[in-house]
Design a protein around this motif. Structure first.
Motif, PDB file in Angstrom:
ATOM      1  N   ALA A  50      10.960   5.174  -5.409  1.00 32.59           N
ATOM      2  CA  ALA A  50      10.081   5.138  -3.769  1.00 32.59           C
ATOM      3  C   ALA A  50      10.826   4.525  -2.769  1.00 32.59           C
ATOM      4  CB  ALA A  50       8.842   3.837  -3.974  1.00 32.59           C
ATOM      5  N   GLU A 106       8.942   4.252  -9.364  1.00 32.64           N
ATOM      6  CA  GLU A 106       8.199   5.521  -8.644  1.00 32.64           C
ATOM      7  C   GLU A 106       9.478   5.979  -7.994  1.00 32.64           C
ATOM      8  OE1 GLU A 106       4.998   6.438  -7.626  1.00 32.64           O
ATOM      9  OE2 GLU A 106       4.028   5.173  -8.845  1.00 32.64           O
ATOM     10  N   CYS A 149      10.024   1.951   0.644  1.00 30.62           N
ATOM     11  CA  CYS A 149       8.998   1.040   0.840  1.00 30.62           C
ATOM     12  C   CYS A 149       9.789   0.326   2.277  1.00 30.62           C
ATOM     13  CB  CYS A 149       9.224  -0.278  -0.020  1.00 30.62           C
ATOM     14  SG  CYS A 149       8.112  -1.559   0.287  1.00 30.62           S
ATOM     15  N   LEU A 162       8.318  -0.053  -7.368  1.00 29.97           N
ATOM     16  CA  LEU A 162       9.237   0.545  -6.442  1.00 29.97           C
ATOM     17  C   LEU A 162      10.260   1.359  -7.479  1.00 29.97           C
ATOM     18  CD1 LEU A 162       9.343  -1.743  -3.388  1.00 29.97           C
ATOM     19  CD2 LEU A 162       7.660   0.088  -3.996  1.00 29.97           C
ATOM     20  N   HIS A 200       9.600  12.239  -0.922  1.00 28.45           N
ATOM     21  CA  HIS A 200       8.971  10.986  -1.422  1.00 28.45           C
ATOM     22  C   HIS A 200       7.360  11.157  -0.840  1.00 28.45           C
ATOM     23  CE1 HIS A 200      13.120   9.579  -1.284  1.00 28.45           C
ATOM     24  NE2 HIS A 200      12.779   8.553  -2.097  1.00 28.45           N
ATOM     25  N   THR A 201       7.265  11.682   0.093  1.00 28.14           N
ATOM     26  CA  THR A 201       5.833  11.736   0.658  1.00 28.14           C
ATOM     27  C   THR A 201       5.187  12.696  -0.313  1.00 28.14           C
ATOM     28  OG1 THR A 201       6.484  11.242   3.067  1.00 28.14           O
ATOM     29  CG2 THR A 201       4.390  12.568   2.736  1.00 28.14           C
ATOM     30  N   PHE A 203       5.742   3.427   0.317  1.00 24.81           N
ATOM     31  CA  PHE A 203       4.923   2.239   0.564  1.00 24.81           C
ATOM     32  C   PHE A 203       5.127   1.358   1.646  1.00 24.81           C
ATOM     33  CE2 PHE A 203       5.157   3.416  -4.093  1.00 24.81           C
ATOM     34  CZ  PHE A 203       3.937   2.972  -4.775  1.00 24.81           C
ATOM     35  N   ASN A 216       3.881  11.044  -3.197  1.00 23.42           N
ATOM     36  CA  ASN A 216       3.138   9.798  -2.809  1.00 23.42           C
ATOM     37  C   ASN A 216       3.696   8.544  -3.381  1.00 23.42           C
ATOM     38  OD1 ASN A 216       0.814   8.500  -1.799  1.00 23.42           O
ATOM     39  ND2 ASN A 216      -0.247   8.679  -3.949  1.00 23.42           N
ATOM     40  N   ALA A 217       5.153   8.652  -2.937  1.00 23.71           N
ATOM     41  CA  ALA A 217       5.985   7.717  -3.124  1.00 23.71           C
ATOM     42  C   ALA A 217       6.508   6.664  -2.063  1.00 23.71           C
ATOM     43  CB  ALA A 217       7.135   7.879  -4.196  1.00 23.71           C
ATOM     44  N   THR A 228       0.733  -1.253   0.098  1.00 24.79           N
ATOM     45  CA  THR A 228      -0.127  -0.056  -0.006  1.00 24.79           C
ATOM     46  C   THR A 228       0.786   1.280  -0.046  1.00 24.79           C
ATOM     47  OG1 THR A 228      -1.791   1.032   1.101  1.00 24.79           O
ATOM     48  CG2 THR A 228      -0.096   0.149   2.543  1.00 24.79           C
ATOM     49  N   ARG A 229       0.446   2.145  -0.504  1.00 25.10           N
ATOM     50  CA  ARG A 229       1.160   3.610  -0.395  1.00 25.10           C
ATOM     51  C   ARG A 229       0.202   4.450   0.404  1.00 25.10           C
ATOM     52  NH1 ARG A 229       2.308   5.786  -5.775  1.00 25.10           N
ATOM     53  NH2 ARG A 229       1.513   4.332  -7.077  1.00 25.10           N
TER      54      ARG A 229
END
Length: 201
Positions: free
Chosen positions: A141, A139, A143, A136, A101-102, A108, A105-106, A80-81
């Motif tokens: 991201a 993005e 995680c 990931l 990252h926040t 997770f 919206n990256a 989930t993100r």
């Protein structure tokens, strides 16, 4: 629902919800897989059935589903993100430490990963995680995920996951927090009172 076919005839699909019959079957597998942790870890490791079923129906939680060549569901991972769907973590922690990252919206969080017992040597776990890693990477991201000490140090999942991640992507893996539980066992005694101080002459 997206779909990807991998070697060994494993197909990975991504769904936002799972039908009730499949969810009920997988809750039993979930309990069978993680029930040992009830006596191995102090913190509760298992979702209650109503929590599990709610997550299966929550569209904010992505379900990575592994299918055999015969069309049988043989594995599931959750990602989930929306960190508010993970009740045991603090979304504020991630927002504070990963503001860029926040903002994208990256950020997770990887939940649980299940594989049918008879398929655990068939690269199903690796197939699901590798597919998740593709997202990931795309993005760029962050995680998060967590392991209890038993799974991390005794079973060895921590090093195994780290090797798998590094085989599939460039990343920096850091242990970000540790919570230690203590147990004080009282034996029913009390220490003797200290001697009274000597009176001044």
């Amino acid at each position: 629902m997206t779909e990807k076919t991998l070697p060994e005839a494993i197909t990975i699909t991504v769904a936002t919800s799972v039908d009730h019959e499949t969810a009920a079957r997988y809750y039993q597998l979930y309990r069978d897989t993680f029930s040992e942790l009830a006596t191995r870890a102090v913190a509760r490791q298992l979702l209650h059935e109503e929590e599990f079923m709610e997550e299966m129906d929550d569209e904010r939680v992505m379900k990575y589903l592994a299918w055999s060549a015969e069309g049988e569901l043989i594995g599931m991972s959750t990602l989930t993100r929306d960190l508010s769907t993970v009740p045991w973590i603090s979304p504020d922690y991630f927002a504070h430490h990963y503001p860029e990252h926040t903002a994208r919206n990256a950020v997770f969080y990887l939940g649980f990963t299940l594989v049918e017992r008879r398929r655990r040597q068939a690269q199903v776990f690796q197939a699901m995680i590798s597919t998740i890693v593709e997202l990931l990477v795309e993005e760029r991201a962050v995680c998060g995920y967590d392991l209890c000490a038993f799974n991390d140090k005794i079973v060895g999942l921590g090093p195994s996951i780290e090797r798998l991640l590094h085989r599939n992507a460039g990343l920096t893996l850091t242990e970000v927090d540790l919570q230690t539980y203590y147990s004080a066992v009282f034996d029913g005694t009390v220490p003797p009172a200290p001697p009274a101080p000597a009176e001044a002459p």
